[in-house]
Design a protein around this motif. Structure first.
Motif: not given
Length: 375
Positions: A247, A318-319, A323, A325, A348
């Motif tokens: 992220g 993190d993000r 989407g 991963t 969040a």
């Protein structure tokens, strides 16, 4: 060796904290608010920018300026014009370091100077050089220093660094928690004003609130089993941290964590971003640093020996972009080599909030590891 009993002894931690590291971590939210207020008082919100600069050059000593440039570049997003000017010199002393503008720097560029010292002669000369080249100049440093006078002479914007009384006891480490936010916050406010990134006053307040929240969760009075920072410090007691990040916000947080472990705790650490980290560190996890590796006789007497150094993966997430991963693959790789893994993932929030949380937890962990190991 880590004195784990010290982790749950608040008075002992306070006595060992001669550099004010725990106070700096605990007061990070207050530093953000003070720095934001002082930046406003210095006139940041009254600026009338004439478009974005072509390049943003950041100069300053040590890892404090390095971290600031890294974080600002990350927040500015792809194609960021943020570049750190690395110093030269024969020693890391204020009078020995030298900075120079690149030959192409001119009237469409912005020079930012960030230093917890402010007495570096070369930074004052750099401000004058930028003025003669037509560059805009802004600086964050302690008030009343030679640099403040130099920036005023260059018709630049000087923003006083938010300091605390205990900052003046001895030279500040660049990785000290209080230093980062005192230098970074005014620069965030300035670059938000010129449209390079998004950090309005309300975003800075949210980041300060998140830092306060982490200070409550990770403070010295919170016992190890419910304190993520103390837990991480204990897990890294006899380990080589292999920090994997995923992220956008996690990248600079991981690099800062590795730098803090080296500068404050005297501990080496490796850091890499997923998914490339999996290929880069596979051989390392399979080699003599693997948790299962022990080339000596299993039955030898280990009572009087220090434990062997083995790798431990620290996964900061993190993000992930899109989407996707690589976390499952990271866990599988670590466990297939009997390598333990620690994971941190923020709650969040917007990018600045999640970045603040990752930095705050790892800052506390580095400080606890420093104090409990007597570094």
């Amino acid at each position: 060796m880590l004195d784990e009993s010290l982790l749950d002894a608040p008075e002992g931690l306070a006595e060992a904290d001669r550099r004010g590291l725990l106070r700096g971590a605990a007061e990070a939210g207050a530093r953000v608010r003070t720095a934001a207020r002082q930046a406003t008082e210095a006139g940041v919100q009254e600026l009338k920018p004439d478009g974005r600069p072509r390049a943003v050059l950041i100069a300053g000593p040590g890892v404090a300026a390095t971290h600031a440039a890294d974080l600002l570049g990350t927040l500015a997003g792809p194609g960021s014009p943020v570049t750190r000017l690395a110093p030269t010199g024969v020693a890391p002393a204020a009078g020995a370091l030298r900075w120079e503008l690149p030959g192409w720097a001119g009237s469409v560029d912005l020079l930012l100077i960030a230093t917890p010292d402010g007495t570096e002669p070369s930074l004052s000369l750099l401000a004058d050089q930028a003025y003669r080249r037509g560059c805009s100049v802004a600086a964050v440093a302690p008030a009343g220093t030679p640099l403040a006078e130099a920036v005023a002479g260059a018709h630049g914007l000087f923003m006083p660094m938010a300091t605390a009384p205990y900052d003046h006891g001895e030279p500040l480490a660049g990785s000290s928690p209080g230093v980062l936010w005192a230098l970074l916050t005014p620069l965030l406010a300035l670059l938000d004003r010129i449209g390079l990134l998004t950090a309005p006053p309300e975003a800075l307040e949210k980041a300060a609130d998140r830092l306060d929240h982490i200070a409550e969760r990770c403070g010295p009075a919170i016992v190890t089993y419910s304190n993520p920072a103390k837990t991480l410090a204990a897990e890294l007691a006899d380990a080589l941290p292999v920090v994997w990040t995923e992220g956008e916000s996690a990248g600079p947080a991981g690099r800062r964590f590795a730098a803090a472990l080296a500068e404050l705790a005297g501990r080496p650490a490796l850091v890499a971003e997923l998914p490339e980290a999996l290929a880069a560190h596979t051989a390392l996890l399979a080699g003599p640093l693997a948790a299962s590796a022990d080339p000596d006789d299993f039955f030898r007497d280990r009572v009087e020996e220090a434990p062997a150094l083995h790798a431990r993966v620290v996964l900061l997430r993190d993000r992930p972009i899109g989407g996707l991963t690589a976390a499952p693959a990271a866990r599988d790789l670590a466990l297939s080599h009997d390598t333990p893994i620690s994971e941190l993932e923020p709650e969040a929030g917007d990018e600045l909030e999640t970045l603040a949380e990752l930095i705050a937890v790892t800052d506390f962990a580095a400080v606890y590891l420093t104090l409990a190991s007597g570094a």
